[in-house]
Motif scaffolding. Structure first.
Motif, PDB file in Angstrom:
ATOM      1  N   THR A   1    -137.595  -3.024  -3.578  1.00 23.05           N
ATOM      2  CA  THR A   1    -138.957  -3.347  -3.153  1.00 23.05           C
ATOM      3  C   THR A   1    -139.559  -4.244  -4.226  1.00 23.05           C
ATOM      4  O   THR A   1    -139.519  -3.929  -5.413  1.00 23.05           O
ATOM      5  N   VAL A   2    -140.074  -5.385  -3.774  1.00 21.57           N
ATOM      6  CA  VAL A   2    -140.641  -6.406  -4.670  1.00 21.57           C
ATOM      7  C   VAL A   2    -142.033  -6.735  -4.173  1.00 21.57           C
ATOM      8  O   VAL A   2    -142.244  -6.862  -2.959  1.00 21.57           O
ATOM      9  N   TRP A   3    -142.985  -6.873  -5.078  1.00 22.40           N
ATOM     10  CA  TRP A   3    -144.331  -7.222  -4.652  1.00 22.40           C
ATOM     11  C   TRP A   3    -144.879  -8.330  -5.532  1.00 22.40           C
ATOM     12  O   TRP A   3    -144.381  -8.590  -6.637  1.00 22.40           O
ATOM     13  N   GLY A   4    -145.924  -9.001  -5.022  1.00 19.76           N
ATOM     14  CA  GLY A   4    -146.476 -10.115  -5.776  1.00 19.76           C
ATOM     15  C   GLY A   4    -147.932 -10.379  -5.441  1.00 19.76           C
ATOM     16  O   GLY A   4    -148.479  -9.847  -4.469  1.00 19.76           O
ATOM     17  N   GLU A   5    -148.513 -11.226  -6.270  1.00 16.32           N
ATOM     18  CA  GLU A   5    -149.930 -11.555  -6.157  1.00 16.32           C
ATOM     19  C   GLU A   5    -150.215 -12.258  -4.832  1.00 16.32           C
ATOM     20  O   GLU A   5    -151.303 -12.101  -4.257  1.00 16.32           O
ATOM     21  N   THR A   6    -149.272 -13.077  -4.388  1.00 15.04           N
ATOM     22  CA  THR A   6    -149.410 -13.789  -3.112  1.00 15.04           C
ATOM     23  C   THR A   6    -148.118 -13.566  -2.319  1.00 15.04           C
ATOM     24  O   THR A   6    -147.081 -13.237  -2.907  1.00 15.04           O
ATOM     25  N   PRO A   7    -148.173 -13.808  -1.015  1.00 11.99           N
ATOM     26  CA  PRO A   7    -146.932 -13.667  -0.228  1.00 11.99           C
ATOM     27  C   PRO A   7    -145.827 -14.592  -0.732  1.00 11.99           C
ATOM     28  O   PRO A   7    -144.669 -14.174  -0.844  1.00 11.99           O
ATOM     29  N   ASP A   8    -146.168 -15.838  -1.078  1.00  9.24           N
ATOM     30  CA  ASP A   8    -145.140 -16.756  -1.572  1.00  9.24           C
ATOM     31  C   ASP A   8    -144.550 -16.270  -2.895  1.00  9.24           C
ATOM     32  O   ASP A   8    -143.345 -16.416  -3.143  1.00  9.24           O
ATOM     33  N   ALA A   9    -145.406 -15.720  -3.756  1.00  8.62           N
ATOM     34  CA  ALA A   9    -144.904 -15.195  -5.037  1.00  8.62           C
ATOM     35  C   ALA A   9    -143.947 -14.030  -4.783  1.00  8.62           C
ATOM     36  O   ALA A   9    -142.872 -13.959  -5.397  1.00  8.62           O
ATOM     37  N   ALA A  10    -144.307 -13.128  -3.887  1.00 10.63           N
ATOM     38  CA  ALA A  10    -143.428 -11.983  -3.608  1.00 10.63           C
ATOM     39  C   ALA A  10    -142.073 -12.465  -3.115  1.00 10.63           C
ATOM     40  O   ALA A  10    -141.022 -11.965  -3.543  1.00 10.63           O
ATOM     41  N   LYS A  11    -142.091 -13.457  -2.242  1.00 13.28           N
ATOM     42  CA  LYS A  11    -140.825 -13.994  -1.710  1.00 13.28           C
ATOM     43  C   LYS A  11    -140.014 -14.671  -2.823  1.00 13.28           C
ATOM     44  O   LYS A  11    -138.804 -14.487  -2.923  1.00 13.28           O
ATOM     45  N   ARG A  12    -140.708 -15.423  -3.685  1.00 14.41           N
ATOM     46  CA  ARG A  12    -140.017 -16.091  -4.800  1.00 14.41           C
ATOM     47  C   ARG A  12    -139.368 -15.057  -5.728  1.00 14.41           C
ATOM     48  O   ARG A  12    -138.225 -15.214  -6.153  1.00 14.41           O
ATOM     49  N   TYR A  13    -140.113 -13.998  -6.048  1.00 20.10           N
ATOM     50  CA  TYR A  13    -139.561 -12.961  -6.928  1.00 20.10           C
ATOM     51  C   TYR A  13    -138.326 -12.325  -6.278  1.00 20.10           C
ATOM     52  O   TYR A  13    -137.301 -12.122  -6.939  1.00 20.10           O
ATOM     53  N   LEU A  14    -138.433 -12.007  -4.997  1.00 23.18           N
ATOM     54  CA  LEU A  14    -137.304 -11.379  -4.309  1.00 23.18           C
ATOM     55  C   LEU A  14    -136.072 -12.292  -4.371  1.00 23.18           C
ATOM     56  O   LEU A  14    -134.958 -11.837  -4.682  1.00 23.18           O
ATOM     57  N   GLU A  15    -136.271 -13.570  -4.102  1.00 21.89           N
ATOM     58  CA  GLU A  15    -135.144 -14.516  -4.145  1.00 21.89           C
ATOM     59  C   GLU A  15    -134.542 -14.588  -5.547  1.00 21.89           C
ATOM     60  O   GLU A  15    -133.316 -14.648  -5.710  1.00 21.89           O
ATOM     61  N   ALA A  16    -135.396 -14.575  -6.555  1.00 16.19           N
ATOM     62  CA  ALA A  16    -134.903 -14.660  -7.941  1.00 16.19           C
ATOM     63  C   ALA A  16    -134.106 -13.406  -8.298  1.00 16.19           C
ATOM     64  O   ALA A  16    -133.034 -13.494  -8.920  1.00 16.19           O
ATOM     65  N   TYR A  17    -134.612 -12.233  -7.919  1.00 18.35           N
ATOM     66  CA  TYR A  17    -133.869 -11.002  -8.216  1.00 18.35           C
ATOM     67  C   TYR A  17    -132.516 -11.002  -7.512  1.00 18.35           C
ATOM     68  O   TYR A  17    -131.492 -10.655  -8.113  1.00 18.35           O
ATOM     69  N   GLU A  18    -132.510 -11.393  -6.258  1.00 14.38           N
ATOM     70  CA  GLU A  18    -131.233 -11.385  -5.523  1.00 14.38           C
ATOM     71  C   GLU A  18    -130.250 -12.397  -6.133  1.00 14.38           C
ATOM     72  O   GLU A  18    -129.045 -12.152  -6.157  1.00 14.38           O
ATOM     73  N   PHE A  19    -130.769 -13.515  -6.634  1.00 11.13           N
ATOM     74  CA  PHE A  19    -129.923 -14.496  -7.345  1.00 11.13           C
ATOM     75  C   PHE A  19    -129.284 -13.830  -8.566  1.00 11.13           C
ATOM     76  O   PHE A  19    -128.079 -13.939  -8.805  1.00 11.13           O
ATOM     77  N   LEU A  20    -130.112 -13.133  -9.341  1.00  7.67           N
ATOM     78  CA  LEU A  20    -129.609 -12.469 -10.556  1.00  7.67           C
ATOM     79  C   LEU A  20    -128.562 -11.404 -10.215  1.00  7.67           C
ATOM     80  O   LEU A  20    -127.552 -11.276 -10.919  1.00  7.67           O
ATOM     81  N   PHE A  21    -128.786 -10.665  -9.137  1.00  5.87           N
ATOM     82  CA  PHE A  21    -127.821  -9.629  -8.748  1.00  5.87           C
ATOM     83  C   PHE A  21    -126.494 -10.279  -8.352  1.00  5.87           C
ATOM     84  O   PHE A  21    -125.421  -9.841  -8.770  1.00  5.87           O
ATOM     85  N   SER A  22    -126.581 -11.325  -7.550  1.00  5.03           N
ATOM     86  CA  SER A  22    -125.381 -11.991  -7.061  1.00  5.03           C
ATOM     87  C   SER A  22    -124.595 -12.610  -8.219  1.00  5.03           C
ATOM     88  O   SER A  22    -123.364 -12.480  -8.305  1.00  5.03           O
ATOM     89  N   TYR A  23    -125.317 -13.251  -9.130  1.00  2.00           N
ATOM     90  CA  TYR A  23    -124.688 -13.865 -10.313  1.00  2.00           C
ATOM     91  C   TYR A  23    -123.939 -12.804 -11.131  1.00  2.00           C
ATOM     92  O   TYR A  23    -122.787 -12.983 -11.521  1.00  2.00           O
ATOM     93  N   THR A  24    -124.613 -11.690 -11.377  1.00  2.23           N
ATOM     94  CA  THR A  24    -124.035 -10.627 -12.198  1.00  2.23           C
ATOM     95  C   THR A  24    -122.770 -10.067 -11.555  1.00  2.23           C
ATOM     96  O   THR A  24    -121.764  -9.827 -12.239  1.00  2.23           O
ATOM     97  N   LEU A  25    -122.810  -9.892 -10.248  1.00  2.00           N
ATOM     98  CA  LEU A  25    -121.631  -9.336  -9.566  1.00  2.00           C
ATOM     99  C   LEU A  25    -120.483 -10.331  -9.557  1.00  2.00           C
ATOM    100  O   LEU A  25    -119.316  -9.930  -9.685  1.00  2.00           O
ATOM    101  N   LYS A  26    -120.777 -11.614  -9.444  1.00  5.75           N
ATOM    102  CA  LYS A  26    -119.708 -12.626  -9.477  1.00  5.75           C
ATOM    103  C   LYS A  26    -119.048 -12.644 -10.847  1.00  5.75           C
ATOM    104  O   LYS A  26    -117.826 -12.709 -10.965  1.00  5.75           O
ATOM    105  N   LEU A  27    -119.880 -12.565 -11.904  1.00  3.36           N
ATOM    106  CA  LEU A  27    -119.315 -12.525 -13.263  1.00  3.36           C
ATOM    107  C   LEU A  27    -118.402 -11.318 -13.430  1.00  3.36           C
ATOM    108  O   LEU A  27    -117.314 -11.423 -13.976  1.00  3.36           O
ATOM    109  N   ARG A  28    -118.883 -10.175 -12.959  1.00  3.84           N
ATOM    110  CA  ARG A  28    -118.088  -8.937 -13.073  1.00  3.84           C
ATOM    111  C   ARG A  28    -116.774  -9.074 -12.333  1.00  3.84           C
ATOM    112  O   ARG A  28    -115.740  -8.617 -12.803  1.00  3.84           O
ATOM    113  N   ALA A  29    -116.831  -9.687 -11.146  1.00  3.69           N
ATOM    114  CA  ALA A  29    -115.613  -9.854 -10.351  1.00  3.69           C
ATOM    115  C   ALA A  29    -114.602 -10.731 -11.097  1.00  3.69           C
ATOM    116  O   ALA A  29    -113.401 -10.620 -10.888  1.00  3.69           O
ATOM    117  N   LEU A  30    -115.120 -11.589 -11.981  1.00  2.00           N
ATOM    118  CA  LEU A  30    -114.243 -12.447 -12.787  1.00  2.00           C
ATOM    119  C   LEU A  30    -113.800 -11.740 -14.075  1.00  2.00           C
ATOM    120  O   LEU A  30    -113.153 -12.328 -14.931  1.00  2.00           O
TER     121      LEU A  30
END
Ligand SMILES: CSC[C@@H](O)[C@@H](O)C(=O)COP(=O)(O)O
Ligand SMILES: [Zn+2]
Length: 205
Positions: A172-201
């Protein structure tokens, strides 16, 4: 902002997240603040396919997450989490999605109760501009009982922007504005995906 405007804003965010395939199996729920005094918000109706856009997608609820007036449809089963966000902060939007990446990250880091990121350019999307900034996402246990889950979630709400991982459930991600909340969610999911790809390597960050 009018109810109709807020409805359209949330519907557009829902479509964008659906395009990323972030609502598997009807999972996920979204909420947007409509008014402050009294606090009212729109939340996705429970159990619906969030990839579809229909006039029944959202319901209008009060500060406790109860339907306002006569409406068909039931508020999301997890409305209480959005209730906590809106009552404790000035956030205007709160987004909850289940992805394979956020579930795997929550399981890998459950023992430490948080996942930590640093040295990533994308953390600027979360508002961290220092080169050595550290981003921490708390991880809470999943509870089937939603008031219990909301009680575990609430202590991690400190500001109008934030995020909490729920173990083997979602984020669950929240933000000051709807666009901010969406941006934060996208950034977190990027970080999760990156971390898992590194681990897979075979690289452990
Ligand atoms: C259908 S699995 C997901 C649900 O149990 C729940 O976690 C969820 O995110 C969606 O519930 P909903 O009541 O539709 O908002
Ligand atoms: Zn959920």
């Amino acid at each position: 902002m009018s109810l109709a405007t807020r409805w359209l804003e949330l519907a557009d965010i829902k479509d964008e997240l659906a395009a990323r395939d972030w609502f598997p199996g009807t999972s996920g729920n979204l909420a947007i603040r409509v008014s402050d005094d009294p606090l009212e918000f729109l939340v996705t109706a429970s159990g619906r396919d969030k990839r579809k856009r229909t006039p029944e997608d959202f319901v209008h609820v009060d500060a406790a997450g109860r339907l306002i007036g006569e409406q068909t449809g039931k508020p999301s089963a997890e409305t209480l989490l959005h209730v906590e966000v809106f009552n404790r902060t000035d956030a205007t939007c709160s987004l909850h999605v289940h992805t394979v990446d956020n579930n795997v990250i929550s399981e890998l880091h459950a023992a430490t109760g948080e996942v930590v990121f640093t040295g990533q350019e994308i953390i600027k999307a979360l508002g961290y501009w220092d080169e050595d900034a550290v981003v921490r996402v708390p991880i809470i246990e999943n509870h089937a009982d939603i008031p219990t889950l909301a009680a575990a979630f609430a202590p991690h709400i400190h500001a109008s922007a934030g995020a909490v991982l729920i173990r083997n459930h979602g984020i669950t991600v929240w933000g000051e504005t709807p666009d901010a909340a969406k941006r934060y969610l996208e950034a977190y999911e990027f970080l999760f995906s990156y971390t898992l790809k590194l681990r897979a390597l075979g690289v452990h960050s």
